[in-house]
Design a protein around this motif. Structure first.
Motif, short mmCIF file in Angstrom:
data_model
loop_
_atom_site.label_atom_id
_atom_site.label_comp_id
_atom_site.label_asym_id
_atom_site.label_seq_id
_atom_site.Cartn_x
_atom_site.Cartn_y
_atom_site.Cartn_z
N LYS A 185 0.75 -1.34 -0.15
CA LYS A 185 -0.21 0.00 0.00
C LYS A 185 0.84 1.19 -0.08
CE LYS A 185 -3.30 2.72 2.86
NZ LYS A 185 -2.36 3.85 3.21
N LEU A 216 2.82 1.77 -3.16
CA LEU A 216 1.84 2.09 -4.44
C LEU A 216 1.54 3.76 -4.30
CD1 LEU A 216 -0.62 -0.71 -4.82
CD2 LEU A 216 1.00 0.08 -6.48
N GLU A 217 1.57 4.18 -3.32
CA GLU A 217 1.16 5.55 -2.86
C GLU A 217 2.50 6.46 -3.40
OE1 GLU A 217 0.01 5.75 1.04
OE2 GLU A 217 -2.05 5.19 0.46
N ARG A 220 3.78 8.08 -11.85
CA ARG A 220 3.06 7.53 -12.86
C ARG A 220 4.21 7.43 -14.07
NH1 ARG A 220 0.74 10.48 -16.82
NH2 ARG A 220 0.92 12.15 -15.69
N TYR A 277 2.82 -6.51 -8.02
CA TYR A 277 2.27 -5.48 -8.46
C TYR A 277 2.73 -4.63 -9.46
CZ TYR A 277 -0.62 -5.60 -3.97
OH TYR A 277 -1.71 -5.96 -3.08
N LEU A 325 0.23 7.94 -8.59
CA LEU A 325 -0.94 7.18 -9.03
C LEU A 325 -2.16 7.08 -8.50
CD1 LEU A 325 0.88 3.56 -9.66
CD2 LEU A 325 0.69 5.47 -11.23
N ARG A 332 -5.98 5.67 -8.06
CA ARG A 332 -6.45 4.08 -7.67
C ARG A 332 -6.49 3.43 -8.91
NH1 ARG A 332 -7.62 1.77 -3.26
NH2 ARG A 332 -7.83 3.52 -1.92
N TYR A 376 -3.52 2.01 -10.63
CA TYR A 376 -2.59 0.85 -9.97
C TYR A 376 -2.56 -0.41 -11.03
CZ TYR A 376 -3.09 2.91 -5.25
OH TYR A 376 -2.83 3.97 -4.18
N LEU A 421 -5.64 -2.75 -5.22
CA LEU A 421 -4.95 -3.01 -3.94
C LEU A 421 -6.35 -3.19 -3.16
CD1 LEU A 421 -2.91 -3.03 -1.65
CD2 LEU A 421 -3.44 -0.61 -1.36
#
Length: 538
Positions: free
Chosen positions: A138, A141-142, A146, A177, A255, A257, A260, A264
């Motif tokens: 998590k 990913l945050e 991009r 991921y 990014l 949601r 992704y 997630l």
């Protein structure tokens, strides 16, 4: 005549300077290649982006610098802090925070060694892997840019290279991921099944170049890692190098949601924020007050009537918003509620956010209701201000218990069987459809800014305490129109699972959540490696 020695000296100096500028690290790029891998003359690009339309990259293998070419933030401190707290303890995290001023004075290499020593020393591989799979994705990913992700999507094969973050905590995220084929990074030494807190010596020999032999390779990452003397053998195998400067990375976009590479849906851990040094300091300053506040809030809801505990709870920062409440503003039940005093109780069906969902519904209705539970600890049941009905996963026995509870009053059911933090709904178990002629859906959403009130670990019995440790825990409760459990579509009566799916879809529509077919078992197998059964004696 005197000008000739000067000209020769100038030419010699010019050639020497050009060699040095071509290789700022001072390392000879034309030394003997001992890796056994074909080397290429490099083409260095200062452009930060590689377009997906660049056909010449389709057949190349990308060596992706994780810290410099994928993540936006230049700091790796938050990831080490997550390991320290989530896999270790708050004390371990506090020690790491106290060392932060010292870390600012050290080189990146020494910083990594110190943080690894504090965060990993004494931990088992199982604990670290659980955090790497369930908590860190998590936060990674945050932090993904991009622009960096677009580069990965534009090449045929990609290998991740992490210089600062140990491979064990970054590899699950990159493979599951981002879709990288291979991940190379620093290894942490282990002694008798526990981490020793020491880094293995850096060695590019760990990179399995044999699998990429014959493939043209491209480097994408930060300029600092490119000019590093230690990584010469990696760059000597790259035909092209795309260097990203720190100024360019400041313009990268996070990014969304829907961007992704993989949804997630499940994640674990207690911290609901990115633990930067500043945010972590604020958390530790708040922690003593949080412990006292959660004890006060718990005592209020357990011991006092809702008419008293709810207003006092609001004064302590607990926020509750109710939409379409069946109770009037003066706290009296509606006429429909009064007309059915001698009938079977209502069955409220809601999505599951925390263990407090039924308590919030009961407080909103200003009446006692029962709640269905499964694999909830005895400690949580003892603290519950409402009556609980423990299920057994035996269909007939569970049906009998729920029917008996409905004869005694209203019942709250969470058909998902487990909580979900993200805007998704897990599959609804259809048993509730077979108990009554109509159900009353309730849509719930909550916010936790500092601590998550859910978990899959051994401290699950502390979930509601962590939720009340937030400065301003918030709930929104939406009472929806009742729905019949006997539905006919195109002349055919719907099966119970179809009705359950319809209820799930209506709650998802109100909340803007996406329904899925995932189950409790899927969640626990992914995050905890078990099926989610808690020992009743705990």
């Amino acid at each position: 005549m005197a000008s000739k020695p000067f000209s020769k000296s100038f030419i010699a100096f010019y050639r020497f300077a050009r060699r040095r500028l071509g290789n700022p690290s001072g390392h000879n790029h034309h030394r003997r290649n001992t890796s056994g891998i074909q080397t290429f003359p490099k083409i260095i690009h200062r452009c930060p982006l590689v377009s997906q339309d660049d056909d010449h990259l389709q057949n190349q293998a990308l060596i992706l610098d994780i810290e410099g070419g994928l993540l936006r933030s230049p700091s790796t401190f938050p990831y080490f802090m997550l390991v320290a707290i989530e896999a270790g303890s708050f004390l371990r995290g506090f020690i790491l925070l106290c060392l932060y001023p010292l870390l600012c004075c050290l080189t990146q290499e020494v910083q990594s060694k110190v943080m690894v020593m504090v965060c990993f020393l004494g931990l088992t591989e199982e604990k670290v892997m659980r955090i790497a799979k369930g908590t860190l994705p998590k936060h990674f990913l945050e932090d993904v840019g991009r622009e960096g992700l677009q580069v990965v999507k534009g090449v045929k094969r990609a290998v991740g290279f992490s210089r600062m973050i140990p491979r064990v905590i970054v590899e699950p995220f990159l493979k599951e991921y981002i879709g990288l084929e291979m991940v190379v990074g620093r290894e942490v030494k282990m002694v008798r099944g526990r981490y020793a807190g020491l880094l293995e010596k850096e060695s590019e020999g760990r990179l399995e170049f044999a699998e990429l032999e014959g493939t043209e390779m491209t480097w994408f990452g930060s300029s600092s890692n490119y000019y590093s003397h230690d990584h010469h053998r990696i760059f000597s195998c790259c035909k092209e190098v795309y260097v990203v400067t720190s100024e360019q990375k400041t313009k990268w976009s996070p990014l969304q949601r829907d961007q992704y590479p993989r949804p997630l849906i499940f994640h674990d851990g207690r911290l609901a924020f990115r633990p930067t040094p500043e945010a972590t300091l604020a958390m530790f300053m708040w922690l003593p007050f949080a412990i006292l506040l959660t004890m006060l809030r718990t005592l209020l809801f357990v011991n006092l009537p809702y008419s008293i505990s709810v207003p006092i709870g609001s004064a302590t920062g607990v926020t509750t918003r109710v939409i379409n409440s069946p109770v009037s503003a003066n706290g009296q039940a509606s006429s429909e509620e009064l007309a059915r005093t001698n009938q079977q109780g209502r069955l409220y069906v809601c999505n599951h956010r925390t263990l407090l969902d039924p308590v919030y519904i009961s407080a909103t209705l200003n009446k006692q209701v029962s709640a269905v539970t499964y694999s909830v600890s005895r400690f949580s049941e003892l603290l519950s201000p409402i009556r609980t009905v423990r299920l057994t996963r035996n269909r007939e026995e569970d049906r009998r218990r729920m029917e008996k509870s409905l004869q005694q009053g209203d019942l709250v059911v969470c058909p998902e069987g487990t909580t979900c933090r993200e805007p998704y709904l897990l599959r609804f178990s259809p048993l509730f459809v077979e108990l009554v002629n109509e159900v009353y859906p309730v849509a719930l959403v909550n916010w936790s800014r500092m601590f998550y009130g859910t978990s899959t670990g051994k401290s699950k019995y502390l979930d509601h305490l962590y939720y009340f440790m937030n400065p301003h825990p918030a709930y929104v409760i939406v009472f929806m129109d009742k729905m019949p459990t006997s539905i006919v579509i195109d002349g055919r009566k719907c099966e119970s699972y179809e009705v359950a799916n319809l209820v799930q879809g209506e709650i998802g529509r109100v909340l803007g959540f996406e329904p899925t077919m995932l189950t409790r078992k899927d969640k626990y197998l992914m995050l905890a490696g078990n099926e989610g059964v808690v020992d009743a004696k705990q």
